[in-house]
Design a protein around this motif. Structure first.
Motif, mmCIF file in Angstrom:
data_model
loop_
_atom_site.group_PDB
_atom_site.id
_atom_site.type_symbol
_atom_site.label_atom_id
_atom_site.label_comp_id
_atom_site.label_asym_id
_atom_site.label_seq_id
_atom_site.Cartn_x
_atom_site.Cartn_y
_atom_site.Cartn_z
ATOM 1 N N PRO A 35 0.813 -1.222 0.000
ATOM 2 C CA PRO A 35 0.000 0.000 0.000
ATOM 3 C C PRO A 35 0.844 1.269 0.000
ATOM 4 C CG PRO A 35 0.075 -0.923 2.197
ATOM 5 C CD PRO A 35 0.844 -1.877 1.321
ATOM 6 N N ALA A 36 1.574 1.479 -1.088
ATOM 7 C CA ALA A 36 2.402 2.673 -1.212
ATOM 8 C C ALA A 36 2.456 3.074 -2.676
ATOM 9 C CB ALA A 36 3.803 2.412 -0.672
ATOM 10 N N ARG A 37 2.897 4.304 -2.920
ATOM 11 C CA ARG A 37 2.933 4.818 -4.289
ATOM 12 C C ARG A 37 4.193 4.384 -5.040
ATOM 13 N NH1 ARG A 37 0.320 9.601 -5.505
ATOM 14 N NH2 ARG A 37 2.272 10.660 -6.066
ATOM 15 N N THR A 38 5.260 4.115 -4.325
ATOM 16 C CA THR A 38 6.508 3.723 -4.970
ATOM 17 C C THR A 38 6.536 2.214 -5.180
ATOM 18 O OG1 THR A 38 7.590 3.577 -2.811
ATOM 19 C CG2 THR A 38 7.788 5.659 -4.009
ATOM 20 N N PRO A 39 7.180 1.741 -6.256
ATOM 21 C CA PRO A 39 7.230 0.296 -6.498
ATOM 22 C C PRO A 39 7.937 -0.432 -5.363
ATOM 23 C CG PRO A 39 7.903 1.514 -8.456
ATOM 24 C CD PRO A 39 7.821 2.500 -7.337
ATOM 25 N N PRO A 40 7.451 -1.583 -4.954
ATOM 26 C CA PRO A 40 8.094 -2.335 -3.872
ATOM 27 C C PRO A 40 9.405 -2.948 -4.334
ATOM 28 C CG PRO A 40 6.324 -3.628 -4.833
ATOM 29 C CD PRO A 40 6.248 -2.275 -5.475
ATOM 30 N N ILE A 41 10.284 -3.212 -3.374
ATOM 31 C CA ILE A 41 11.520 -3.937 -3.646
ATOM 32 C C ILE A 41 11.201 -5.422 -3.563
ATOM 33 C CG2 ILE A 41 13.879 -4.396 -2.866
ATOM 34 C CD1 ILE A 41 13.886 -1.553 -1.680
ATOM 35 N N LEU A 42 11.345 -6.124 -4.673
ATOM 36 C CA LEU A 42 10.938 -7.528 -4.763
ATOM 37 C C LEU A 42 12.108 -8.387 -5.220
ATOM 38 C CD1 LEU A 42 7.518 -6.954 -6.567
ATOM 39 C CD2 LEU A 42 7.837 -7.552 -4.165
ATOM 40 N N PRO A 43 12.106 -9.684 -4.886
ATOM 41 C CA PRO A 43 13.209 -10.551 -5.286
ATOM 42 C C PRO A 43 13.125 -11.022 -6.734
ATOM 43 C CG PRO A 43 11.609 -11.796 -4.016
ATOM 44 C CD PRO A 43 11.159 -10.356 -3.976
ATOM 45 N N TRP A 44 11.985 -10.783 -7.395
ATOM 46 C CA TRP A 44 11.841 -11.213 -8.782
ATOM 47 C C TRP A 44 12.316 -10.103 -9.719
ATOM 48 C CZ3 TRP A 44 7.794 -11.356 -5.206
ATOM 49 C CH2 TRP A 44 7.541 -12.620 -4.652
ATOM 50 N N PRO A 45 13.169 -10.409 -10.695
ATOM 51 C CA PRO A 45 13.725 -9.361 -11.557
ATOM 52 C C PRO A 45 12.685 -8.787 -12.517
ATOM 53 C CG PRO A 45 14.408 -11.524 -12.334
ATOM 54 C CD PRO A 45 13.718 -11.742 -11.009
ATOM 55 N N ASP A 46 12.755 -7.484 -12.726
ATOM 56 C CA ASP A 46 11.884 -6.800 -13.676
ATOM 57 C C ASP A 46 12.443 -7.030 -15.082
ATOM 58 O OD1 ASP A 46 10.341 -5.118 -15.200
ATOM 59 O OD2 ASP A 46 10.595 -3.364 -13.915
ATOM 60 N N ILE A 47 11.703 -7.741 -15.930
ATOM 61 C CA ILE A 47 12.165 -8.032 -17.286
ATOM 62 C C ILE A 47 11.409 -7.213 -18.332
ATOM 63 C CG2 ILE A 47 12.935 -10.358 -16.674
ATOM 64 C CD1 ILE A 47 10.369 -11.449 -17.935
ATOM 65 N N GLY A 48 10.597 -6.290 -17.897
ATOM 66 C CA GLY A 48 9.775 -5.518 -18.823
ATOM 67 C C GLY A 48 10.569 -4.667 -19.790
#
Length: 214
Positions: A35-48
């Motif tokens: 529940p925040a405006r900034t993207p969360p830090i996640l262990p899955w890599p962003d491949i977009g």
């Protein structure tokens, strides 16, 4: 047949999880609510960033670029007949584990999606539903698996291997016509740790896109 995932976004829900300074991220395949405006830090890599992005329609200045600009105050604004959809096309087949999407009911009201369908395939003409998600007044980043097929342990879900991923807005809250999506990330599987003492395992998504024997 695609599995429907009901994502409750109220505080205290079992799908709500702290992902920055809170407890470890669960590995049971449950959706995560940040529940925040900034993207969360996640262990899955962003491949977009490896893909070409397009949308079914947009108002001038509110196109596909707003989905990945990192600005919570910008958003894709559809401007055409339903259904509205986002298409992500990779140059070769990739493993896709999850999507992370930023929606804000308090800001967007009837423009907020209430049902999403995730489709995947080798091209735009052979896409199949792999997941359907229903959302109740979401406000924040929601992360969930694109697959409905359990992994070998039965505790999570397998990644989807595809050239094309499509996110379709099946329905908006209050039967709204056009839609707002403020952010979208396509996430690959977690990278394995380096093995055999190799300090340079070449595990980045960019390398995996093009690694092959010649």
């Amino acid at each position: 047949m695609a599995t429907t995932t009901s994502i409750t976004t109220a505080a205290g829900s079992s799908t709500t999880a702290a992902v920055n300074n809170g407890p470890p991220i669960p590995r049971d395949g449950l959706p995560l609510m940040h529940p925040a405006r900034t993207p969360p830090i996640l262990p899955w890599p962003d491949i977009g960033h490896l893909a070409k992005w397009s949308v079914s329609s947009y108002k001038f200045g509110f196109g596909a670029e707003c989905l990945r600009d990192g600005d919570p105050d910008t958003f894709w604004h559809s401007d055409g007949p339903q259904p509205h959809f986002i298409t992500v096309e990779f140059p070769r087949k990739v493993a896709i584990q999850k999507i992370s999407i930023y929606l804000s009911w308090p800001q967007d009201d009837s423009y907020t999606p209430s049902t999403l369908a995730i489709r995947a395939g080798t091209g735009p003409s052979d896409l199949q539903d792999v997941r359907v998600a229903t959302l109740e007044k979401p406000d924040g980043w929601i992360t969930f698996d694109v697959s409905s097929e359990p992994d070998e342990d039965g505790n999570s879900f397998k990644p989807v291997h595809a050239y094309v991923l499509q996110v379709i807005v099946v329905q908006n809250h209050m039967s709204g016509k056009d839609t707002h999506i403020r952010g979208l990330r396509v996430l690959g599987p977690q990278e394995e740790d380096a093995t055999d003492g190799d300090p340079f395992p070449w595990k980045s998504p960019d390398f995996k896109m093009y690694e092959r024997l010649r």
